[in-house]
Design an enzyme around this catalytic site. Structure first.
Site, PDB file in Angstrom:
ATOM      1  N   HIS A 186      28.428 -21.314  -1.335  1.00  0.00           N
ATOM      2  CA  HIS A 186      30.380 -20.931  -1.521  1.00  0.00           C
ATOM      3  C   HIS A 186      31.062 -21.800  -1.592  1.00  0.00           C
ATOM      4  O   HIS A 186      30.575 -22.736  -0.972  1.00  0.00           O
ATOM      5  CB  HIS A 186      30.773 -19.259  -0.031  1.00  0.00           C
ATOM      6  CG  HIS A 186      30.491 -20.599   1.190  1.00  0.00           C
ATOM      7  ND1 HIS A 186      31.023 -20.709   2.224  1.00  0.00           N
ATOM      8  CD2 HIS A 186      29.050 -20.538   2.096  1.00  0.00           C
ATOM      9  CE1 HIS A 186      30.641 -21.337   3.045  1.00  0.00           C
ATOM     10  NE2 HIS A 186      29.293 -21.289   3.584  1.00  0.00           N
ATOM     11  N   CYS A 205      23.625 -20.986   5.435  1.00  0.00           N
ATOM     12  CA  CYS A 205      24.252 -20.958   4.139  1.00  0.00           C
ATOM     13  C   CYS A 205      24.949 -22.786   3.717  1.00  0.00           C
ATOM     14  O   CYS A 205      24.663 -23.618   4.229  1.00  0.00           O
ATOM     15  CB  CYS A 205      26.012 -20.084   4.204  1.00  0.00           C
ATOM     16  SG  CYS A 205      25.598 -18.382   4.008  1.00  0.00           S
TER      17      CYS A 205
END
Length: 287
Positions: A186, A205
């Site tokens: 992201h 992440c």
């Protein structure tokens, strides 16, 4: 000597300023025998990936905190990344990127609620409001933060969701691929982190610098989604999921030594201590 130092720094992922700082000095003091062992360890890892990886694929090298978008056996794009902290490691995985969410909502994982958000709310009761994070109960109804006991783990039993926007934890884009670890790639509003030497700051992440370029590359075979459309959708602030017409393989790897094919060997710190030699986890001494 200056040129040799800069070449050494380049091979170890450091800024090529010619200055022997803390990280460069630590890397210079790793013996040739240990480096040879590191090469042998990574040769096994690389051989396990010697098969066909795909006509187009994304390679995330965790120790290097770097991403490569590969097409036709050539690197089409390179991106600096932020990967998992030592105590919240990014996993090794193989999957396929199936969709991109533009202007995504962020659903806070339980681990982040417990480790980060609850302590922040104890210090600042307005933290959720200031960051546009809402709390929802099992029935889907929104809960007022004043009705939650922030001196307990009560909040971890609810869903905490942050609205899309520039200040969102995922900023403009989220890249999804199925995996058992609930991780994804992201954007981030904290762009300054990409300038750090040790980019191990996430909860597992992977944050991507210039993520819009990667998004354009991933969606180039998906009709109706060129850069102009992507940028206008981001400006609209509306959240939209875009399925890829052809899923793209993605690999999270752990490679701390490799050759670029021109007789030059590159090394990175064994940040998660998986090579079995403490001297290779140089960055952990500074984090």
């Amino acid at each position: 000597v200056d040129a040799a130092v800069k070449r050494f720094q380049s091979r170890h992922g450091f800024p090529t300023d010619g200055v022997i700082g803390t990280y460069s000095l630590a890397a210079l003091n790793v013996s040739a025998d240990i480096r040879l062992g590191q090469l042998e360890t990574n040769l096994v890892r690389l051989r396990s990936m010697s098969g066909f990886l795909g006509d187009r694929y994304v390679m995330v090298n965790i120790p290097a905190a770097q991403i490569e978008a590969v097409e036709g056996n050539r690197v089409a794009q390179r991106h600096t990344a932020i990967v998992g902290k030592i105590d919240r490691q990014s996993p090794i995985l193989n999957s396929k990127i199936t969709n991109i969410v533009i202007n995504p909502y962020w659903n806070a994982p339980v681990s982040i609620v417990e480790k980060d958000i609850i302590p922040l709310m104890q210090k600042d009761p307005n933290y959720l409001k200031d960051n546009e994070i809402h709390i929802y109960g099992p029935d889907g109804q929104e809960i007022d933060p004043v009705n939650v006991d922030w001196n307990s783990n009560e909040a971890a039993s609810y869903r905490l969701r942050q609205d899309p926007g520039k200040g969102s934890a995922m900023a403009s884009m989220k890249i999804n691929f199925p995996n058992p670890h609930a991780v994804y790639m992201h954007d981030t509003p904290k762009q300054g982190l990409f300038n750090k030497i040790m980019r191990f700051e996430s909860s597992g992440c992977v944050r991507v610098q210039n993520v819009r370029d990667l998004g354009v590359w991933l969606l180039k075979d998906t009709p109706g989604w060129d850069r102009r459309t992507i940028e206008s959708t981001i400006v609209s602030a509306a959240s939209q999921e875009v399925p890829l017409s052809s899923p793209v393989p993605v690999y999270f790897t752990y490679i701390t030594a490799w050759s670029t094919g021109d007789g030059v060997v590159h090394f990175r710190d064994d940040i998660y201590k998986r090579d079995g030699v403490d001297q290779l986890a140089l960055g952990t001494q500074q984090l």
